[in-house]
Enzyme design. Sequence first.
Site, PDB file in Angstrom:
ATOM      1  N   CYS A 135      35.647  45.696  43.656  1.00 22.36           N
ATOM      2  CA  CYS A 135      34.415  44.904  43.747  1.00 22.36           C
ATOM      3  C   CYS A 135      34.017  44.583  45.178  1.00 22.36           C
ATOM      4  CB  CYS A 135      34.540  43.629  42.916  1.00 22.36           C
ATOM      5  SG  CYS A 135      35.804  42.459  43.486  1.00 22.36           S
ATOM      6  N   CYS A 185      44.190  40.151  41.511  1.00 29.89           N
ATOM      7  CA  CYS A 185      43.105  39.293  41.021  1.00 29.89           C
ATOM      8  C   CYS A 185      43.455  38.728  39.646  1.00 29.89           C
ATOM      9  CB  CYS A 185      41.801  40.075  40.970  1.00 29.89           C
ATOM     10  SG  CYS A 185      40.354  39.043  40.598  1.00 29.89           S
ATOM     11  N   GLY A 224      29.798  41.839  32.592  1.00 27.91           N
ATOM     12  CA  GLY A 224      29.814  43.132  31.919  1.00 27.91           C
ATOM     13  C   GLY A 224      29.751  43.006  30.411  1.00 27.91           C
TER      14      GLY A 224
END
Length: 354
Positions: A198, A102, A11
Site C-alpha cells: 500500500c 501490519c 475493498g
Amino acid sequence: MDKVLIAMSGGVDSSVAAFLMKEQGCECIGATMKLFHNEDIGVSRTKTCRSLEDVEDARLAALHLGIPYYAFNFSDDFKGQVIDRFISSYERGATPNPCIDCNRYLKFERLYERARILGCDAIVAGHYARIEQENGRWLLKKSLDESKDQSYVLYSLTQDQLAHTRLPLGAMHKSETRRIAEEQGFYNADKPDSQDICFVPDGDYAGFIARYTGRDCPAGDFVDESGRVLGRHKGIVHYTVGQRKGLGIAADAPLYVKRIDAAENRVVLSSNDALFSRELMANDFNWIAYDVPPRELRATARVRYHQREQAATVTVLEDGHVHLVFDEPQRAITPGQAVVLYDGDTVLGGGTIL
C-alpha cells in the site's frame, strides 16, 4: 448478541464480511485504520492518496449497511512497526513482508485494543482463512478457496487473538463474495483486489526507501561465489534473492542473485541451479497449534506467499530457533520472508527466515 468491530479496508472483501456479520444479528461497528499520509510516502499533496480513497470507500460501505463507522489514525504505529521495519530489513540485505507486520502489530494488536475499548467481543476481517476451536485450542486453517488463501500472512495470531477474531469469508469462494456485493448494491463491488504494497504503489521499493530516508544506498560489487568481481551494483536495496532482471551484467549464461552480503556491501551472483537448497533457519517463531511444540516433527511448509507447501522435517532448537530440512531442494529461500508450517489445512506456526 455479539458486538463486533469490522476492519474495513475499503475493498469488497471487508464490506461483504460486514454484511455477513450484520446478517448473523451482530451489533456491528465499521472501522478503518488510517496508516499514512501522502507526504509520509513521498507522494505530492496534490494527488489523491489511495489511503484516503480507501477510507472513503469504507465509509460508503458502512453507510450503505447502516452501521456506525470510525477512522482511526494509526500512522505513527504504522511508521514504526511497518515502514521502519521494511526499510531496516532491506538495508540488512533481507526481503520483508510488510503485510505480515501490519496484521501482527496494527490490525490484530492496535485495532484489537480499540475493539476492547469500544466494548466489542471480537474484531472481524475480510481475510480468506478459517478459525476453529478443537479440544479447547484455537486453530488457524486455510480458506476453502485455496486460490485466495491468506493463512500465510496470519501465522502470528495468538490464542487470545484467534479467540476474538471472526473471518466470515473463510468458507467462501471469491466469486461468491463478488456476487453478494453485487446483489447488495455495494459501491465497491467491482473494485479490483490490491496487488501491491500500500505504501509503495508504484512497486519501486528502492525509490521509496531513498525518498523516505533522504539517503542513497551506496553502490558496491557484484561478485561470483568465489568472490571474483563481476561488476558494480546500484545499492543492495535494489535486489532480492532469485532476481535476474535489472542486474546489467553481461555473462555467457544467465545470472541470479544468490545472496546479499550487507556487511561487505556485495551482491553474490550465481547460476539458477545454485539457488536451490534444502535447509533454512528461522527465528521469531509463533506456534499456533502447540503451547510447547515437539522437538522434531514432519510438516509441509511455504517459504513465500503463493508457494505450494513442501514436505520438510522440522527441528525446534533449545533457543527457540527452528531448523527445516526439505525433502526436495527449494529455489531462492529468501532471508526476511516468512516460513509457515502446515499439517494438512491447519497452520502449525510460522517465523522469519534467517
